[in-house]
Enzyme design. Structure first.
Site, PDB file in Angstrom:
ATOM      1  N   ARG A 145       0.839  -1.197   0.000  1.00  0.00           N
ATOM      2  CA  ARG A 145       0.000   0.000   0.000  1.00  0.00           C
ATOM      3  C   ARG A 145       0.875   1.248   0.000  1.00  0.00           C
ATOM      4  NH1 ARG A 145      -3.076  -0.109   4.790  1.00  0.00           N
ATOM      5  NH2 ARG A 145      -1.827   1.636   5.478  1.00  0.00           N
ATOM      6  N   TYR A 175     -12.907  19.083 -15.498  1.00  0.00           N
ATOM      7  CA  TYR A 175     -13.514  17.748 -15.571  1.00  0.00           C
ATOM      8  C   TYR A 175     -14.647  17.664 -14.541  1.00  0.00           C
ATOM      9  CZ  TYR A 175     -14.091  12.764 -14.931  1.00  0.00           C
ATOM     10  OH  TYR A 175     -14.634  11.516 -14.795  1.00  0.00           O
ATOM     11  N   ASP A 194      -3.726  19.947 -14.493  1.00  0.00           N
ATOM     12  CA  ASP A 194      -4.228  18.684 -15.047  1.00  0.00           C
ATOM     13  C   ASP A 194      -3.882  18.718 -16.536  1.00  0.00           C
ATOM     14  OD1 ASP A 194      -5.667  16.638 -16.249  1.00  0.00           O
ATOM     15  OD2 ASP A 194      -7.435  16.877 -14.981  1.00  0.00           O
ATOM     16  N   LYS A 204      -6.119   7.705 -19.657  1.00  0.00           N
ATOM     17  CA  LYS A 204      -6.301   8.252 -21.009  1.00  0.00           C
ATOM     18  C   LYS A 204      -5.052   7.986 -21.858  1.00  0.00           C
ATOM     19  CE  LYS A 204      -9.955   9.840 -18.855  1.00  0.00           C
ATOM     20  NZ  LYS A 204     -11.126   9.001 -18.694  1.00  0.00           N
TER      21      LYS A 204
HETATM   22  C1  LIG Z   1      -9.201  15.955 -17.730  1.00  0.00           C
HETATM   23  C2  LIG Z   1      -9.515  14.820 -16.817  1.00  0.00           C
HETATM   24  N1  LIG Z   1      -9.001  14.811 -15.582  1.00  0.00           N
HETATM   25  C3  LIG Z   1      -9.252  13.812 -14.701  1.00  0.00           C
HETATM   26  C4  LIG Z   1     -10.078  12.753 -15.044  1.00  0.00           C
HETATM   27  C5  LIG Z   1     -10.362  11.656 -14.039  1.00  0.00           C
HETATM   28  O1  LIG Z   1      -9.628  10.521 -14.388  1.00  0.00           O
HETATM   29  P1  LIG Z   1     -10.088   9.002 -14.015  1.00  0.00           P
HETATM   30  O2  LIG Z   1     -11.320   8.728 -14.820  1.00  0.00           O
HETATM   31  O3  LIG Z   1      -8.889   8.212 -14.417  1.00  0.00           O
HETATM   32  O4  LIG Z   1     -10.362   8.969 -12.567  1.00  0.00           O
HETATM   33  C6  LIG Z   1     -10.637  12.722 -16.319  1.00  0.00           C
HETATM   34  C7  LIG Z   1     -11.521  11.607 -16.706  1.00  0.00           C
HETATM   35  O5  LIG Z   1     -12.183  11.650 -17.727  1.00  0.00           O
HETATM   36  C8  LIG Z   1     -10.353  13.777 -17.220  1.00  0.00           C
HETATM   37  O6  LIG Z   1     -10.870  13.802 -18.455  1.00  0.00           O
END
Ligand SMILES: Cc1ncc(COP(=O)(O)O)c(C=O)c1O
Length: 380
Positions: free
Chosen positions: A53, A105, A178, A203
């Site tokens: 962990r 997001y 991000d 992604k």
């Molecule tokens: C720009 C962005 N940040 C964060 C996330 C969250 O990622 P996860 O789905 O891997 O938790 C997403 C998911 O679509 C995203 O598009």
């Protein structure tokens, strides 16, 4: 790991920095499912590891590769993009003020306005495409973090990383980016002054729609980084060893995938700009796009594989075009080898600020002409 120092990022990725399996001389690492690690007769840890962990041999290669690609000091892999992002906010303290983008997001927005606010973070949304507006919203001594997403999901708006790093640092705050849409192929936020860069590794980093994962990379291994690492090991938001292994495998092809996806996205954007079935094409690579100049300054070699179309005929027009597509897959998520399309407003629900006529496209690795032809027949 005897690669020469001069290697470029595509080499770092393709060879996973030279990580293999020392026990067998295998050129890919082994999978280490062990949850715990033995101590010697003197009670010291034989491998320095305690418990999975906190750390596991499979976390180290993707962390080391991404640290190098992002020009950072350290990376932590997480069980999802959401757990990576929320670890950064959980490392703050109740009462801290954070500025977050208006376009962000949607699940992170929901978490910030729900859980994070309930736990005492003071969360304020601001138009991060306007550095002066961000500067005007900073509360001296209270603002501890500015979070941006660029290009942002789903309208692709662009925030100026360098300008916002200066705003953050003048206020004694950190800037976290991000960079999921941009990827380290096109953007290196830490070199532009950001303190932290986060990815939904689900992604582009993994790239094959078969792993949920997230990452945070830091410019400095400081006390705040220590808190982020503590959140991961104490809350247990670690990636499984097999998922970490798959992520590394995906990252090996990151540069060729993203380059091809960006080229195809640019072609699609140019093709549908001015098309009678489309009100607007949202893509930072188009010179007509409001964020283009900033994107051109802070993105190298392309503008990414994501674009959105605002379809003529409002929501009904968008939904019927969606229904006619035959190659693009109707599914959420992005960054995989297969092209995906979705009507974001339906996914985000009644609170959504996303235009109802918007279809978000994640360009995959199919023939770009096939993708254009499929959209043409759907948009008529
Ligand atoms: C720009 C962005 N940040 C964060 C996330 C969250 O990622 P996860 O789905 O891997 O938790 C997403 C998911 O679509 C995203 O598009």
């Amino acid at each position: 790991m005897s690669l020469p120092d001069y290697i470029h990022s595509p080499t770092v990725a393709a060879q996973a920095l030279g990580f293999g399996d020392p026990a067998t001389a295998g050129i890919v690492p082994a999978i280490h499912p062990s949850t715990t690690y033995e101590r010697g007769a003197d009670n010291t840890l034989l491998s320095g590891r305690l418990y999975s962990r906190a750390d596991n041999p499979n976390y180290e290669p993707p962390e080391a590769v991404l640290t190098r690609l992002e020009a950072g000091a350290a990376t932590a892999v997480f069980s999802s993009g959401m757990s990576a992002a929320t670890a950064v906010f959980m490392a703050l303290k109740p009462g801290d003020h954070v500025l977050v983008p208006k376009v962000i997001y949607w699940a992170l927005r929901a978490w910030l306005l729900g859980w994070a606010t309930d736990w005492g973070l003071r969360v304020e949304s601001v138009d991060t495409t306007d550095p002066a507006a961000v500067e005007g919203s900073v509360r001296r001594g209270q603002t501890k973090l500015i979070w941006i997403e660029t290009p942002a999901n789903p309208t692709l708006v662009v925030s100026d990383i360098e300008a916002l790093a200066e705003v953050a640092h003048r206020a004694g705050a950190l800037l976290a980016v991000d960079s999921t849409f941009a990827t380290p192929v096109h953007s290196l936020p830490l070199l532009l002054g950001a303190d932290l860069v986060m990815h939904s590794a689900t992604k582009y980093l993994n790239g094959h729609s078969d792993v949920i994962a997230g990452t945070v990379t830091t410019r400095e291994e400081d006390a705040f980084w220590g808190r982020i690492i503590a959140v991961r090991s104490q809350a247990g938001t670690v990636l499984g060893p097999f998922e970490a292994w798959l992520l590394l495998r995906g990252m090996r092809t990151l540069f060729v995938r993203v380059a091809a996806q960006s080229r195809a996205a640019m072609r699609i954007a140019e093709h549908f700009e001015g098309h009678s079935g489309v009100e607007a094409v949202l893509y930072p690579g188009l010179t007509s796009f409001p964020g283009h100049r900033v994107a051109a300054r802070q993105m190298q070699g392309g503008f990414g594989g994501m674009l959105s179309l605002r379809v003529a005929g409002g929501a009904p027009g968008a939904l019927s075009a969606l229904g006619r597509l035959r190659i693009w897959k109707r599914a959420t998520s992005l960054g995989g080898v297969e092209s995906l399309v979705e009507h974001r407003a339906s996914v985000e629900g009644p609170q959504s600020a996303t235009p109802a006529d918007l279809l978000r496209l994640s360009v995959g690795l199919e023939d770009a002409d096939d993708l254009i032809r499929d959209l043409e027949q759907a948009l008529k």
